[in-house]
Design a protein around this motif. Structure first.
Motif, short mmCIF file in Angstrom:
data_model
loop_
_atom_site.label_atom_id
_atom_site.label_comp_id
_atom_site.label_asym_id
_atom_site.label_seq_id
_atom_site.Cartn_x
_atom_site.Cartn_y
_atom_site.Cartn_z
N THR A 65 2.56 7.29 -6.30
CA THR A 65 1.65 8.40 -6.60
C THR A 65 2.35 9.73 -6.39
O THR A 65 2.31 10.63 -7.24
CB THR A 65 0.43 8.32 -5.68
N CYS A 119 0.83 -1.20 0.00
CA CYS A 119 0.00 0.00 0.00
C CYS A 119 0.86 1.25 0.00
O CYS A 119 0.58 2.22 -0.71
CB CYS A 119 -0.90 0.03 1.23
N CYS A 124 -10.52 -3.25 -2.97
CA CYS A 124 -10.80 -4.69 -3.01
C CYS A 124 -9.88 -5.43 -2.04
O CYS A 124 -10.31 -6.34 -1.32
CB CYS A 124 -10.58 -5.26 -4.41
N VAL A 125 -8.61 -5.04 -2.02
CA VAL A 125 -7.68 -5.70 -1.12
C VAL A 125 -8.10 -5.43 0.33
O VAL A 125 -8.11 -6.34 1.16
CB VAL A 125 -6.24 -5.19 -1.38
N THR A 174 -6.32 6.11 4.16
CA THR A 174 -5.38 5.66 3.15
C THR A 174 -4.66 4.42 3.68
O THR A 174 -3.95 4.51 4.67
CB THR A 174 -4.33 6.75 2.86
N PRO A 175 -4.87 3.27 3.07
CA PRO A 175 -4.25 2.06 3.61
C PRO A 175 -2.73 2.14 3.53
O PRO A 175 -2.17 2.61 2.54
CB PRO A 175 -4.78 0.93 2.72
N LEU A 176 -2.07 1.71 4.60
CA LEU A 176 -0.61 1.76 4.63
C LEU A 176 -0.01 0.39 4.84
O LEU A 176 1.01 0.05 4.27
CB LEU A 176 -0.15 2.69 5.75
N ASP A 177 -0.64 -0.40 5.68
CA ASP A 177 -0.12 -1.74 5.92
C ASP A 177 -1.30 -2.61 6.30
O ASP A 177 -1.97 -2.34 7.29
CB ASP A 177 0.91 -1.71 7.06
N LEU A 178 -1.58 -3.63 5.51
CA LEU A 178 -2.77 -4.42 5.76
C LEU A 178 -2.45 -5.75 6.44
O LEU A 178 -3.27 -6.65 6.45
CB LEU A 178 -3.52 -4.67 4.45
N GLY A 229 -3.62 7.71 -5.55
CA GLY A 229 -3.43 6.46 -4.85
C GLY A 229 -4.76 5.92 -4.41
O GLY A 229 -5.76 6.08 -5.11
N CYS A 230 -4.73 5.29 -3.26
CA CYS A 230 -5.98 4.70 -2.80
C CYS A 230 -6.37 5.33 -1.48
O CYS A 230 -5.62 5.25 -0.50
CB CYS A 230 -5.80 3.20 -2.64
N PRO A 281 -5.13 4.79 9.13
CA PRO A 281 -5.62 5.73 10.14
C PRO A 281 -6.46 6.86 9.55
O PRO A 281 -7.42 7.31 10.15
CB PRO A 281 -4.35 6.25 10.80
N PHE A 282 -6.08 7.32 8.35
CA PHE A 282 -6.83 8.44 7.76
C PHE A 282 -7.66 8.00 6.56
O PHE A 282 -8.18 8.82 5.82
CB PHE A 282 -5.86 9.54 7.33
N SER A 312 -7.79 1.39 12.49
CA SER A 312 -7.03 2.55 12.97
C SER A 312 -5.55 2.42 12.67
O SER A 312 -4.87 3.40 12.41
CB SER A 312 -7.22 2.72 14.48
N ILE A 356 -9.72 1.42 -6.61
CA ILE A 356 -10.67 0.30 -6.56
C ILE A 356 -9.93 -0.98 -6.23
O ILE A 356 -10.36 -1.79 -5.40
CB ILE A 356 -11.43 0.19 -7.90
N THR A 357 -8.78 -1.15 -6.86
CA THR A 357 -7.97 -2.33 -6.55
C THR A 357 -7.62 -2.34 -5.07
O THR A 357 -7.75 -3.36 -4.38
CB THR A 357 -6.69 -2.30 -7.39
N GLY A 358 -7.18 -1.17 -4.60
CA GLY A 358 -6.84 -1.08 -3.18
C GLY A 358 -8.02 -1.39 -2.30
O GLY A 358 -7.91 -2.14 -1.32
#
Lengths: 1104, 570
Positions: free
Chosen positions: A277, A270, B167-168, B264-268, B3-4, B261-262, B257, B163-165
């Protein structure tokens, strides 16, 4: 909900605002805010929620599990709590955050959440950058972040970086003065938090690059300004004008850029997407100054394509679509191949396999420009275990490839025949092999998903060669489309499929509908229909299975570009087949299929020029009206034939196209709604003015043959007067069947030998017909229907708003006109000079004293509706009323239609003037026998014609017979007959019956006879039907068992009624009712067969 | 290029009520600003939970099911997802939000992921323009395009990485609420504890195959052959095994969270997030001295160094026993890894013989870098994360026989009675150390109720349920190694008579005679005796349910048996 209840019991927020909320209260509160219902939220608003929240957050004894939820609640409700007045609500929040960070050692996740929520709220609540609100927050966050490689709080630091990044995104250039510090922090950080430092740096640099700060003479990475205390730079409020970047800063930027690109593998997927971007936006701003950067990005990131994480694949695609110039042909092929392979990966969730196909098709470079697709086509043949949606998507790709090769083939004007042929076969191969796994194996039913997928693919293949371009296709375009391999293959498939799998006919039809419904592909759809007409129709065999193809015929019939003769020929053959194969068990089938064929005929009438369909259709219809075994079909066919023959095309189309319904048979209880009303007239007057029959018709639920009333469109009421049998144009090829009766009457009488019995019969008939008026030349026999007109005072007043409660309304000079689509001749209007409104039943006080309301003629006016039927059939009479009301206004509108039953047509036969009084009953009995004979075996007198009164016309008798068994006991039956049919009884036989009836004075002057005299035993055998000319055969006797039964029961017959009924204008209905104890057998003969169906119902109603 | 970012997400239960929701005010503000820039063409609103739930229920009703038709059918309405005529609209949906006293507005793109008893909806941030172009697409009057068009759905999806993001994200949330953690198993639980196993290869091949056979020549269409795999089983029992347990809201809140947190996914990675939340960092975890720790490896391993690999393969096989149709056998496999290595070492690994193994697709974990892209040989290097992870996924076509091969035939001797025959060979051509631990054959009859069956298998035991017969050929503890075994199972089976109204009838035929006449007058096919095949097909399929779009076949339409087996090698 019980939470609420308990909540109300315990504490009420409105009554105790200063009270602290318990954890349960908080939970209720959060739920109320979350659900979005204003009323639930409203009850908390009187509290100073912010103070309460801050207080709870800072309390050490407050449930630690709930604190993050409180923060989320503040965040979620920032629009209500903070947005109205950020300058007063934000500083306490930031103070709260500061104390949280200082006073709660160890609870790092709470601290992190507090930072995130505060930042979120600050961003959401503050619209324009306002340093006094944001600066303190930024300062706190920076001081948290500014401790590189400090072990224990590394995660908190990374969250602080994320918060700063969001602030920077919301207020660009906020951190522009701190970029130098950020760079050194990012370089120094070695823990996993490095990612956040990296992203923060990238974001800050990106806004510097995009907002023109690079042009400043000082270095962007300078660390001259200290990080803390923090003051927003002036650029946040007014970004400087964009100028050329200085060399120094470009150099600095390249250094940062190289650092950011260093190790893409160390970021999470991510974060990689975020970084790319940001980097793209930097490159976008400075493309001119950093020419090679795009290539650098490609080198660093394109390896991610081979990861199974879909996000990383998309990152590469983002780079590719943004900087496609930097990618070589091999790179591109690699991307295309990788995208083609993702759908094959069974581990991937379905959605990503589908997305990969879209990515491939969505990129113009990959899908069309570079022409890779054909080489990748083999990856896209669906396999047996692919989910159906994946199969459908893969077929989309194949459709694209096929279209690509196919267009190549059709555009190749070169003479290279070999190549042309090859691309032709390639396209066809793609089509067939692609569809193999969904269709070749086995066709599942039409509603199955497999079938839907196949037909969807057909459409996609077709649209592939003829894409939508926003206009109608030109001739040349169409030619090109029709020449494509795909279209031709599809055409053949459309012919083959329904031939082999009849079940698919509806789907094929829907498929063609979809094309015809599309503006651009209408002609393509029509072409397919034409092909079906030309190629499928000749291959179809008549027979019962033909019915499956009716939906397709319907479409072909509707299309006026297709010559109708092929279809008509096939349908005629089919009607012939149905007639031939008609047997005792196929009645319903004949009706159903016959009606459907007629339906198609109707469609053709609507959509083709009459002249074009005339020959074939008149042939079909005349055959059907004459010989088809089902009465209703014959009848409808006759109507269509008349329409076709006598009404000019345009008018006829309006008639037959009424609401897309089959005119002819309409259920009649409330058919008024069926007819269009003139909008100018008052609707709804029938709610307070009632015209009712005095005696309601016996058959309650009758049906009738009716054509629509054209009154609304055209005032010419005499449409149907033109339809006279005698005015048949001579061009009609063998349409004689319908018209026999009167035509024959004009022919010469042949000579023949006859015995004395026959001669006597003929004499009686001559005499009888001699006193029937010939309605063609003089006024015919009339019937009257007594009705009552009534005005309902209360409803009238409601509608007209009259407040004269004690005054009854009235109608003056009322004229009621009648019209009917049935052939009832001219119906004279009725006039009522004055009609007083009838008070409502409950309004007792205004009933005139002593008056019987039922009988009071001032409330009900009797009317007599006079008809001069030309066909003795039930029907409807539309009534229209015009009248003055009290205030001089004229109202007019339609009333409820009057139903005419078959029994209204029942008349006593007219008596010649020379019959003496004491011979009357004998005359009627003789007449009965003569007619019975004449309607029975037509062989004797079939060619005989009988001149009518007036001398100009003559009638011939075409008899039909029928039987009906009524399961009802004799007492009941006799009383019903006495009640309804007494005037028509001309003879009673059988001692027992005579005894039962004899006591009853109703049946007067009839002949009482012996069993054997009137009804010879042998007669019943004469019922075995044989008659060339009598088309209707209700084969009751054919079943041998039943026949024996009849004989058996005849022993228990009490006696027989003979009933002679005259049907205007010149027909007859004869009953011979063999009354038994438990059932009665009615033998029916008539010289007017269309009435039989109604008679049947009439008899049914008689005994119920 | 964007981005996502995610505006909001909702989790609904099967009754269409919201059980969890989260909005992200920061992203929402961005959307609001974008809408203002566009001049207010798109409503800058998020629906309330109630509005969303009713809109979702309304769509469900309009489109027939939660995921919808996916393709345009004759009753598809203009302005709805199925009008687009693309299966992706089962996953990326639009909702018509109706608000009191206001016109309805559209909410797009909502990523829909159905998991267990829950519907997960994720709404990523798109440009208002893109939103509008989808709305336009839904209302186009033409007969439908291929996505390729410039303004088509495909190019829209290509330009929307969000959209891809999303979906993940939806899939991660789904795994969390059902409690299925993504980490693969590395040491097989069924294998005995392997002490000194360090450098040996642990292989586990989960294999399953099916064989069935077409009826003899005269009616090739009526009973067709299919086969299926454990994969089929997974699809057929799509409803989750665990009962409808309430979702763990705290876990979800923590995950969201920490991971975005905001918005925007950072680590899933849930495992990393949970470990950090549970353990935190102490001063005993000093940052590495000279290395930079990747973001996905917050802790470093200390202890005995070792590395495990296991291979897990699923075989999909369709065996037709017909000359004109080739059998289809494919393998999807993955190499799972667990690397217990100190520091941040790079491990390099060559892969050879790819061509002879017919490997078609290879894809890697994001920690890997492929350095050589040969057709037959690939080399790559990876820096392993902590814990178990899937290093490689691959897809291959099979060059040799599946571990179970054979013949299955079912002929009906009367409407309710049939005879069947199985002839299977197990492990033909498989040598030691490969052993087969488990092998079970299931004959499912989803549309008939079994009254009784008769017959003895040459090996193993048979059990019967209402709609299936289960033949356990090899049970645990009786594994076969290094030899091939033949198993036959002839028998007869009786079904309860078809009750025409209730149970969808599966009619079968006896060659040459018609089982039952159709009383339907409209379909008077029985008049034509030549067309028996078609009549039978029709009769058999009369009450057939259409398959879901995410299934491969309408399983009910075929007679088939399902084999699942497990082979292990050490």
């Amino acid at each position: 909900m019980d939470k609420h209840a308990s909540f109300r019991n315990s504490t009420s927020p409105a009554t105790a605002p200063s009270q602290q909320l318990s954890p349960q209260d908080w939970e209720t509160l959060i739920e109320d805010f979350q659900c979005g219902i204003p009323s639930r939220r409203a009850r908390w608003l009187p509290l100073s929620l912010l103070d309460l929240t801050f207080h709870s957050l800072l309390r050490k004894d407050f449930s630690p599990a709930l604190k993050p939820q409180l923060l989320l609640f503040l965040e979620d409700s920032s629009d209500f709590l903070f947005r109205p007045s950020p300058s007063s609500s934000l500083p306490p929040l930031i103070d709260c955050l500061r104390s949280l960070l200082l006073t709660f050692p160890g609870e790092s996740s709470l601290k992190e959440q507090a930072m995130v929520s505060t930042t979120s709220i600050a961003i959401a609540a503050v619209d324009s950058p306002s340093p006094h609100l944001v600066d303190p927050l930024a300062e706190i966050l920076l001081s948290v972040a500014n401790r590189p490689n400090h072990g224990p709080d590394r995660h908190t630091r990374s969250v602080a970086c994320e918060c700063l990044r969001e602030l920077e995104l919301a207020y660009p250039l906020l951190l522009s003065n701190a970029a130098g510090h950020l760079w050194s922090l990012a370089q120094a950080e070695r823990t996993h938090a490095g990612q956040s430092y990296l992203l923060l740096l990238a974001t800050s640099i990106a806004s510097i690059a995009r907002h023109g700060l690079l042009s400043s003479p000082s270095s962007i990475l300078s660390t001259a300004v200290t990080l803390v205390p923090f003051n927003s730079p002036s650029a946040v409020l007014s970004p400087p004008p964009s100028l050329e970047p200085s060399d120094l800063n470009l150099r600095e930027l390249r250094r940062v850029f190289a650092f950011l690109l260093e190790k893409p593998q160390s970021l999470t997927p991510c974060a990689t997407m975020e970084l790319v971007t940001v980097l793209t936006s930097i490159v976008g701003a400075l493309e001119r100054h950093m020419p090679a950067v795009a290539a650098l990005l490609k080198v660093q990131f394109s390896g991610l394509l081979y990861c199974y994480d879909p996000i990383l694949c998309h990152v590469v695609l983002m780079l590719y679509s943004r900087f496609s110039d930097s990618f070589t042909g091999d790179d591109t092929l690699g991307i295309a191949r990788r995208l083609a392979l993702i759908p094959k990966e069974a581990h991937q969730p379905l959605v990503f396999r589908l997305l990969a196909i879209h990515w491939l098709l969505g990129s113009p470079q990959l899908a069309s420009k570079k022409g890779f697709l054909p080489s990748l086509a083999h990856y896209f043949y669906p396999t047996v275990f692919d989910p159906l949606s994946l199969k459908a998507s893969k077929l989309d790709v194949l459709a694209c490839v096929a279209a690509h090769t196919d267009r190549l083939h059709s555009e190749q004007v070169t003479t290279n025949q070999g190549e042309k042929k090859e691309s032709y076969t390639t396209a066809v191969k793609l089509f067939h092999e692609g569809l193999a796994c969904v269709s070749a194996f086995k066709w599942l039913p039409t509603w199955s998903t497999e079938t839907s997928v196949v037909f969807r693919a057909f459409q996609k293949f077709l649209v592939g060669v003829s894409p939508h371009q926003g206009g109608v296709l030109t001739e040349a375009d169409l030619d090109a489309v029709f020449n494509t391999a795909i279209f031709q293959t599809l055409q053949n498939t459309m012919v083959d499929l329904p031939l082999k799998h009849r079940g698919l006919v509806p789907v094929v039809s829907t498929f063609i509908d979809r094309l015809i419904g599309c503006k651009e592909h209408q002609i393509v759809g029509e072409r397919l229909l034409q092909t079906l007409d030309a190629q499928l129709l000749p291959k179809l065999d008549k027979g019962i299975l033909l019915a499956s193809y009716f939906p397709m015929f319907e479409r072909i019939g509707r299309n006026c570009r297709i010559p109708p003769h092929g279809l008509l020929e096939l349908l005629t053959k089919h009607m012939l087949y149905l007639t031939e194969k008609h047997g005792p068990e196929t009645g319903l089938r004949s009706w159903s299929q016959g009606s459907k064929v007629l339906d198609i005929c109707r469609t053709m009438l609507v959509h083709h020029h009459s002249s074009r369909v005339f020959f074939g259709l008149s042939h079909l219809l005349s055959f059907a009206s004459q010989f088809f075994p089902d009465l209703e079909v014959r009848d409808s066919a006759r109507i269509y034939l008349r329409l076709l023959l006598c009404i000019p095309g345009k008018k006829m189309k309006t008639i037959v196209n009424f609401g897309g319904q089959l005119p002819g048979v309409s259920p009649s209880p409330h058919p008024a709604s069926f007819y269009p009303q003139s909008p100018k007239k008052l609707l709804g007057i029938s709610s307070y003015i009632h015209l009712e029959r005095v005696v309601p018709p016996l058959v309650k639920k009758s049906w009738s043959l009716s054509l629509l009333n054209l009154e609304a469109m055209n005032n010419d009421t005499s449409y149907f007067e033109g339809i006279k049998d005698n005015s048949v144009p001579s061009t009609t090829p063998d349409s004689g069947g319908v018209l026999t009766i009167d035509k024959i009457s004009l022919q010469g009488e042949p000579l023949r030998v006859m015995d004395s019995k026959v001669a006597e019969t003929l004499r009686i008939l001559r005499k009888h017909f001699g006193c029937i008026p010939d309605y063609h030349h003089m006024s015919g026999t009339k019937i009257s229907i007594p009705c009552l007109l009534k005005l309902e005072a209360e409803s009238f007043n409601q509608v007209w708003g009259s407040d004269l409660e004690d005054n009854l309304p009235a109608l003056y000079a009322t004229v009621i006109t009648f019209k009917s689509t049935s052939k009832y001749g001219f119906i004279p209007a009725c006039r009522v000079p004055f009609l007083l409104g009838a008070p409502s039943e409950t309004g007792l006080e205004i009933i005139p004293a002593g008056g019987d309301i039922q009988e009071d003629s001032s409330f009900r006016t009797p009317l007599m509706v006079e008809l001069e039927p030309q066909e003795p059939l039930p029907g409807l009479i539309d009534t229209e009323l015009t009248a003055n009301i009290e205030n001089g206004q004229i109202i007019s509108g339609s009333l409820q239609s009057i139903t005419v039953g078959i029994e209204d047509m029942f008349l006593k036969a007219c008596l010649p003037s020379d019959v003496e009084d004491d011979r009357v009953s004998r005359y009627y009995l003789d007449l009965f026998h003569a007619l019975w004979e004449a309607c029975g075996s037509a062989a004797n007198i079939g060619r005989e014609t009988f001149p009518l009164y007036g001398g100009k016309g003559a009638a011939a008798i075409y008899g039909t017979r029928s039987v009906k068994l009524l399961d009802v006991n004799s007492d009941f039956f006799i009383s019903a007959v006495e009640r309804y049919l007494a005037p028509f009884i001309v003879g009673v036989t059988g001692q027992a019956l005579a005894k039962m009836v004899g006591s009853n004075p109703v049946i007067g002057n009839v002949i009482w006879g012996d069993d054997c005299v009137v009804f010879p035993e042998g007669e019943s055998s004469a019922l075995v039907p044989y008659s060339e000319s009598a088309p209707l055969l209700l084969e009751y006797i054919q079943d041998e068992g039943d026949f024996l039964n009849t004989l058996e029961t005849s022993k228990r017959i009490l006696g027989t009624f003979l009933v002679l009924i005259f049907l205007p204008p010149r027909f007859h209905l004869l009953f011979q009712m063999e009354v038994g104890n438990v059932s009665t057998l009615v033998r029916i003969r008539t010289d007017y067969w269309p009435c039989l169906a109604y008679v049947d119902e009439y008899l049914e109603s008689l005994i119920t | 290029m964007s981005g996502c970012s995610i505006r909001a997400l909702w989790i609904l239960n099967l009754q269409d009520s919201v059980v969890f929701s989260r909005r992200f005010p920061v992203v929402e503000k961005r959307w609001r600003l974008a809408c203002q820039r566009e001049g207010g063409f798109v409503r800058p609103l998020l629906p309330t939970e109630q509005e969303l739930a009713s809109a979702f229920a309304e769509r469900k009703q309009r489109e027939g099911s939660a995921s919808g038709h996916g393709i345009r059918l004759s009753h598809s309405a203009q302005g709805s997802d199925s009008w687009i005529d693309d299966p992706i609209t089962q996953h990326i949906i639009m909702l018509h939000i109706k608000r009191e006293d206001e016109d309805e507005y559209m909410l797009w793109p909502l990523v829909l992921h159905v998991k267990g008893f829950f519907y997960i909806l994720v709404l990523p941030l798109v440009e208002p323009q893109q939103h509008k172009s989808y709305e336009r697409m839904c209302r186009r009057l033409d007969c439908g395009n291929i996505g390729r068009m410039e303004d088509g759905i495909s190019s829209l999806l290509l330009n929307l990485p969000c959209i891809t993001g999303a979906c993940v994200v939806a899939h991660s949330l789904g795994d969390i609420i059902t409690g299925e953690l993504a980490d693969p198993e590395v040491v097989s639980s069924s294998s005995p504890s392997v002490g000194g196993l360090l450098d040996s290869l642990t292989g586990s091949i989960g294999m399953s195959a099916i064989s069935a056979r077409a009826k003899p020549a005269s009616t090739p269409v009526a009973t067709s052959t299919t086969s299926s795999t454990s994969f089929v089983g997974a699809i057929m029992s799509d409803t989750p095994r665990n009962s409808s347990r309430p979702i763990d809201k705290d876990l979800l809140r923590t995950f969201i969270s920490a991971s975005m947190p905001f918005g925007t996914p950072l680590d899933l990675s849930l495992s990393n997030i949970s470990v950090i939340k549970a353990n935190g960092f102490s001063s005993t975890d000093p940052p590495p001295a000279d290395l930079k720790q990747p973001a996905w490896k917050p802790y470093l391993y200390k202890g005995k160094q070792r590395i495990f690999f296991t291979i897990h393969e699923v075989v999909h096989a369709a065996m037709y026993d017909r000359d004109d149709i080739l059998d289809a056998i494919s393998i999807s496999g993955q190499v799972n890894c667990r690397a217990e290595l100190e520091g941040l070492p790079d491990v390099s690994l060559p892969l050879t013989g790819l061509k002879s193994a017919n490997v078609e697709v290879l894809s890697f974990h994001f920690c890997a870098q492929v350095s050589e892209h040969g057709v037959d040989k690939k080399a790559f290097m990876f820096s392993p994360p902590l814990g178990n992870f899937v290093l490689i996924r691959y897809q291959a076509s099979c060059s040799h026989n599946p571990p179970v091969k054979g013949f299955y035939q079912l002929s009906m001797v009367s409407e309710d009675e049939g005879a069947f025959l199985f002839k299977l060979r197990l492990m033909e051509g498989y040598k030691a150390p490969l052993s087969m631990e488990l092998c079970t054959v299931i004959m499912p009859f989803p549309r008939r109720r079994i009254a009784s069956f008769d017959g003895n298998p040459s090996i193993g035991t048979v059990a019967m349920t209402e709609h299936s017969v289960e033949w356990k050929i090899i049970t645990s503890g009786r594994s076969i190694t290094g030899k091939s075994v033949e198993a036959t199972f002839p028998g007869t089976i009786k079904f309860f008579p078809l009750s025409s109204s209730k149970i969808p009838a599966l009619r079968r035929m006896v060659i040459g005679s018609i089982v039952e006449e159709d009383s339907d007058v409209e379909q008077d096919d029985t008049f034509n005796m030549e067309n028996t095949d078609e009549h039978l097909a029709k009769a058999m399929n009369k009450n057939l349910q259409a398959a879901e779009l995410e299934e491969a076949l309408c399983w009910q339409a075929y007679n088939y048996a399902k084999v699942s087996s497990e082979c292990i090698a050490y």
